[in-house]
Design an enzyme around this catalytic site. Sequence first.
Site, PDB file in Angstrom:
ATOM      1  N   HIS A 155      -5.734   1.896 -15.849  1.00  0.00           N
ATOM      2  CA  HIS A 155      -5.433   3.199 -16.457  1.00  0.00           C
ATOM      3  C   HIS A 155      -4.031   3.673 -16.106  1.00  0.00           C
ATOM      4  CE1 HIS A 155      -9.918   3.249 -16.473  1.00  0.00           C
ATOM      5  NE2 HIS A 155      -9.670   3.688 -17.689  1.00  0.00           N
ATOM      6  N   PRO A 207      -6.691  -0.933  -6.990  1.00  0.00           N
ATOM      7  CA  PRO A 207      -7.542  -0.329  -5.952  1.00  0.00           C
ATOM      8  C   PRO A 207      -7.329  -1.085  -4.637  1.00  0.00           C
ATOM      9  CG  PRO A 207      -8.819  -1.077  -7.862  1.00  0.00           C
ATOM     10  CD  PRO A 207      -7.460  -1.660  -7.994  1.00  0.00           C
ATOM     11  N   ARG A 235      -2.985   3.026  -2.971  1.00  0.00           N
ATOM     12  CA  ARG A 235      -3.705   3.207  -1.711  1.00  0.00           C
ATOM     13  C   ARG A 235      -2.825   2.700  -0.572  1.00  0.00           C
ATOM     14  NH1 ARG A 235      -6.046   6.623  -3.538  1.00  0.00           N
ATOM     15  NH2 ARG A 235      -8.240   6.866  -4.014  1.00  0.00           N
ATOM     16  N   ASP A 259       3.434   7.760  -1.945  1.00  0.00           N
ATOM     17  CA  ASP A 259       2.536   8.914  -2.102  1.00  0.00           C
ATOM     18  C   ASP A 259       1.279   8.732  -1.263  1.00  0.00           C
ATOM     19  OD1 ASP A 259       1.805  11.428  -3.385  1.00  0.00           O
ATOM     20  OD2 ASP A 259       0.231  10.266  -4.379  1.00  0.00           O
ATOM     21  N   GLU A 264      -2.652   8.088   6.390  1.00  0.00           N
ATOM     22  CA  GLU A 264      -2.411   9.415   5.817  1.00  0.00           C
ATOM     23  C   GLU A 264      -3.402  10.485   6.292  1.00  0.00           C
ATOM     24  OE1 GLU A 264      -2.657   8.218   1.621  1.00  0.00           O
ATOM     25  OE2 GLU A 264      -4.316   9.630   1.406  1.00  0.00           O
ATOM     26  N   HIS A 297       0.048  12.417  -0.980  1.00  0.00           N
ATOM     27  CA  HIS A 297      -1.053  12.032  -1.888  1.00  0.00           C
ATOM     28  C   HIS A 297      -1.227  13.100  -2.975  1.00  0.00           C
ATOM     29  CE1 HIS A 297      -4.775   9.273  -2.061  1.00  0.00           C
ATOM     30  NE2 HIS A 297      -4.496   9.733  -3.280  1.00  0.00           N
TER      31      HIS A 297
END
Length: 335
Positions: A155, A207, A235, A259, A264, A297
């Site tokens: 996507h 992913p 990720r 990001d 994190e 993020h």
Amino acid sequence: MKIYLYGVREDEKGYLKEWHNAHPEVTIDYTNQIFNDDTVDLAKDATGVVFLQTQPYPRTALKKLHDFGVSKISVRNVGLDGFDFKDLRDYKFSLTNVPVYSPNAIAEHTTGLMLRLLRRVPEFDKKFNNTDFSWFPTIGEEINGKTVGIVGTGHIGSVVARIMMAMGAKVVAYDIKPNPYLENLGVYVDSLDEVLAQADILTLHTPLAKRDVHMIDADAISKMKDGAIIINAARGGLIDTDALIAALDSGKIAGAGLDVLETENDVFQKKFNNLEEVKDPQFKALLNRDNVIITPHTAFYTTTAVHNMVFDSMTDNLKMQKNEQPKYPVDINVE
Ligand code: NAD
């Protein structure tokens, strides 16, 4: 019918009101608290619940929810890590999530990270803070004419590919399941190594499967062009952060837009009084470099995305309650 929502933020409330105006027959109520043993009673008279949280969903609280007669659960995000699907099967819940809320949000943020690095925005920020409003010698580079390597063209990655092509880049992509649209455009190569070898800018959009932890490690970086830049809005675990830091130190990698980070959870969404309080050494090693841009993020976080997360989860919860087919059902029989 009553839908009870947990973990509702201020910025979601307007969309919730909008959704409610379109569905006045449904009673809605919400809390900003997350779902757990202490808060489950809030949903006592509900017929469906809608969650958004990273913390686990306790079995004991789910059992109570079941005892109240609630059987429809929707989450407003993608992640389902907090559930043990066995609990959901045992208590006969149906589940939906929102796997696609705005690929453009993340793709545009990815593009922004690239542009900010190429146009040396952190250095201009420093100059401006120093009342230096000159452009010389902070010369930038263009995306036009660069080779952009995309790993993962689902996507989000496929939107990045379209944006990059529109900006005049040459796109080379690798995906374990190539999509026909991009295949027709001839952008795919046969391996990650080929992308690594060709990319001036490498951007990750897969992913984090177990096999892909540290997909970009010292060995992968050694296969990249000298002076390439790396973007990660997928990720954190996809990159071996220590290897990236070493490559930034040596100049092998000219810049990074991140990001997401491996560690994190130690820093993002937290407010510290000063940098001394931040313990994460990797984060500190990356911070305040002219050629590294870190965002917390936040790639997903746009009004469009939040609208879609609220609307799709609420509509799917209602559909399940009306025994209609939801847009994003989750198969809880697979682990
Ligand atoms: P998607 O499932 O639509 O696409 C992932 C693609 O990666 C698929 O085409 C798949 O075949 C491919 N892929 C999987 N493993 C691969 C591998 N080892 N090598 C090459 N290709 C591989 O996912 P998406 O919605 O596009 O999301 C992509 C990433 O973005 C995910 O990691 C997701 O968690 C992350 N994400 C980040 C944010 C953010 O705010 N930063 C928001 C949403 C999603």
